[in-house]
Design a protein around this motif. Sequence first.
Motif, PDB file in Angstrom:
ATOM      1  N   PHE A   1       0.846  -1.189   0.000  1.00 48.04           N
ATOM      2  CA  PHE A   1       0.000   0.000   0.000  1.00 48.04           C
ATOM      3  C   PHE A   1       0.879   1.234   0.000  1.00 48.04           C
TER       4      PHE A   1
ATOM      5  N   LEU B   1       1.045   5.196   0.621  1.00 48.00           N
ATOM      6  CA  LEU B   1       0.365   6.317   1.252  1.00 48.00           C
ATOM      7  C   LEU B   1       1.047   7.608   0.804  1.00 48.00           C
ATOM      8  N   ASP B   2       0.268   8.428   0.172  1.00 52.44           N
ATOM      9  CA  ASP B   2       0.805   9.695  -0.303  1.00 52.44           C
ATOM     10  C   ASP B   2       0.706  10.708   0.824  1.00 52.44           C
ATOM     11  N   ALA B   3       1.794  10.932   1.504  1.00 49.34           N
ATOM     12  CA  ALA B   3       1.770  11.825   2.670  1.00 49.34           C
ATOM     13  C   ALA B   3       2.531  13.108   2.395  1.00 49.34           C
TER      14      ALA B   3
ATOM     15  N   PRO C   1       3.176  16.817   2.126  1.00 52.43           N
ATOM     16  CA  PRO C   1       2.485  17.976   2.701  1.00 52.43           C
ATOM     17  C   PRO C   1       1.895  18.807   1.554  1.00 52.43           C
ATOM     18  N   LEU C   2       0.644  19.226   1.743  1.00 51.53           N
ATOM     19  CA  LEU C   2       0.031  20.004   0.664  1.00 51.53           C
ATOM     20  C   LEU C   2       0.696  21.363   0.582  1.00 51.53           C
TER      21      LEU C   2
ATOM     22  N   LEU D   1       2.378  14.097  14.254  1.00 49.63           N
ATOM     23  CA  LEU D   1       2.119  13.102  13.208  1.00 49.63           C
ATOM     24  C   LEU D   1       1.066  12.081  13.629  1.00 49.63           C
ATOM     25  N   SER D   2       0.321  12.410  14.673  1.00 45.34           N
ATOM     26  CA  SER D   2      -0.667  11.442  15.163  1.00 45.34           C
ATOM     27  C   SER D   2      -1.664  11.067  14.082  1.00 45.34           C
ATOM     28  N   GLY D   3      -2.022  12.051  13.269  1.00 39.17           N
ATOM     29  CA  GLY D   3      -2.995  11.788  12.212  1.00 39.17           C
ATOM     30  C   GLY D   3      -2.510  10.685  11.292  1.00 39.17           C
ATOM     31  N   MET D   4      -1.274  10.820  10.899  1.00 35.74           N
ATOM     32  CA  MET D   4      -0.704   9.820  10.010  1.00 35.74           C
ATOM     33  C   MET D   4      -0.668   8.457  10.673  1.00 35.74           C
TER      34      MET D   4
ATOM     35  N   ALA E   1      -2.583   7.348  12.985  1.00 43.83           N
ATOM     36  CA  ALA E   1      -3.939   6.810  13.092  1.00 43.83           C
ATOM     37  C   ALA E   1      -4.341   6.145  11.783  1.00 43.83           C
ATOM     38  N   VAL E   2      -4.025   6.835  10.683  1.00 38.65           N
ATOM     39  CA  VAL E   2      -4.344   6.278   9.370  1.00 38.65           C
ATOM     40  C   VAL E   2      -3.578   4.977   9.153  1.00 38.65           C
TER      41      VAL E   2
ATOM     42  N   ALA F   1      -4.877   1.968  11.121  1.00 40.71           N
ATOM     43  CA  ALA F   1      -6.050   1.344  10.527  1.00 40.71           C
ATOM     44  C   ALA F   1      -5.643   0.527   9.301  1.00 40.71           C
ATOM     45  N   LYS F   2      -4.772   1.135   8.508  1.00 43.73           N
ATOM     46  CA  LYS F   2      -4.383   0.487   7.253  1.00 43.73           C
ATOM     47  C   LYS F   2      -3.558  -0.775   7.513  1.00 43.73           C
TER      48      LYS F   2
ATOM     49  N   VAL G   1       8.962  16.153   6.121  1.00 45.09           N
ATOM     50  CA  VAL G   1       7.970  16.541   7.117  1.00 45.09           C
ATOM     51  C   VAL G   1       8.648  17.057   8.387  1.00 45.09           C
TER      52      VAL G   1
END
Lengths: 565, 95
Positions: free
Chosen positions: A89, A91-93, A95-96, A107-110, A112-113, A116-117, A134
């Motif tokens: 898999f 994951l395109d992380a 930064p926008l 980086l908790s968001g990442m 968390a993702v 799950a993944k 990052v």
Amino acid sequence: MKNPTKAPTGIAGLDEMTDGGLPRGRTTLLVGGAGSGKTILALQFLVHGAQACKEPGIFVSFEETPKRIVANAAGFGWKLGELQRKRLFFLDAQPLPDSIQAGNFDLSGMLAVLEAKSGKLQARRIVFDALDIVLALLPDAAAIRREMYRLHSWLLAHELTGLITLKSDASAVSQPFGFMQFMVDCAVILNHSVVLGVSQRNMRVQKYRGSGFHENESPFLIGKNGFDVAGARTVGRVGAKAVNERVSTGVKRLDTMLGGGYYRASSVLITGFAGTAKTTLSGAFAEAACRRGERTVFISFDSDANEVIRNLASVGIRLDRYVRNGCLRMVSAGSIVGSAETYLVGIKAMVKEHRARCLVIDPVSALSKAGNELTAHGVAERLIDWSKAGGTTLVCTRLLDETSGQFEGNSSLQVSTLADTWIHLNYLVQAGERNRGLSIIKSRGTAHSNQVRELVLSSAGVTLADAYTAGGEVLMGALRWQKENAERHANEITEVAGKHKRVMLDAEAAELEVRIKSLQVELLAKQVEMTLLTRSAESRKGELSHGRSRMRELRGADPALRGRK
Amino acid sequence: MSRRVFKFRLYVAGDAQNSVDAIANLTTICRKYLPGLYDIEVMDVFLEPARALTDGIFMTPTLVKLAPAPVRRIIGNLSRTSLVLQALGLEGSAA
């Protein structure tokens, strides 16, 4: 090499260096400059896990879109499309670019993702590619440190085998880089430099907690199937068994000198100045191999393959037919360019592809040309190890520089110490002639002739001339011819003398025989004479008595008186 | 002057410090500059990771201004108020 605490990368050399792979369930740091191959190595690590180890993986990309990464890796034949459906898999992380940063973040968001993944995918391996991107967004070193710890402890908690890549030259990383090396359990450094215009890539395992590893830099290449790391020495050596089989050198009398030929799977070095028939000798070996039906690769650095075939044909070595029937593969090394390492990889690939049992490299000195001085020796070492381990008989030539003398003392490429057999060709100048002399300097495990022999090339083939010595010197060329001639002459004289003697004796014998015959005849005559003599005497005696009685009868004498005399 | 309603979605990571701070900071800003004209939806990435994935939220906290257009993303705990106001197009109201 199965080790439960190691996660194999599928890169043979790296797995060798790390004694089995990266630390399983731990984090490894991969550091290298731009274009040093971090992303490819990381991806190969995941691909190998997904394909060969049943370990699905996640690739977190901070710098490139997954699409681009997949496209870039398309050439390696990793079947990423297929893997992506189930086991891999991306994951395109990134930064926008238009997002605004207002205050601290983490980086908790990442995580968390990813949590799950990875649960869904049953991921065992994870790569964070270009984490420095990052990290550079974080306001200070403390924040960087905090996020690194967060990431690290998350990886540990989930027992994922992690690989984090960082650009060594990123300014954001330079300061926390040190502390990251303490945090992780393993650190690998990729180095890419250009020496005299030749690209040289090196890999080094800097640390590996709880495991032994090879500490030296190891050259590598990014080849057709991804990383190709030279690997540590020794490992290939184990299990290579010594063979007693001999293979012909292609020159009968040389075989005799060597006690039967080269050993199979040995390495042979032929040294000599330009024009001493190094190529010819190695060509003879190739021809003999093909005649036995053994597939052979002939790599020529100096000249075009077709030229080599033509030139060798002039001395009776016919390689063209074996090229035609596919037994022999001639390679002009112009088709391989780059560092010594590239050559090695190219040579290995060709030998493997051709399933060759015999390999000729003419000359191996090409490995050490400008820009490769430092690596050539290691490459040659590994070439010899590798061919030995694979049972390939290796014949390589080495050009000696006429100006720098006979020995390769100051050269980095000291193959002579590595080779099993070392044949030296040189010109011997004698009586105004230059002749090729061949001597066996060493041949491991073989009783070999110690004599300098003359190598004779003619359209009929290559052979060694008989050795004549005079005054402690081996005679060659015209001198040898003279000696040969004188010997022949002397032989003739003795032969003629012998014949003459025989004829004389024959005559004498014949004469004696004639004499014997005439004597025998004489003897016979005497015997006849003797019998005749006896017979005539008897008859006379009989006649006499007969005559007397007749006379008596005639006289009418008394028969009674007959008894008296 | 008709005041538009600001629709926000704030992605947080459980009760991580930055996330807690972000909620507090956002509420303060809204109360001060957008009284009665704001709508905040808080989304915990730990509870809805799939949503975070589709929305591309990897750094937390992240504030997304959904309306009025254009959509804006602001990363961080929103402690730097002037930057937040600037991003939301509210700098004039600061005075």
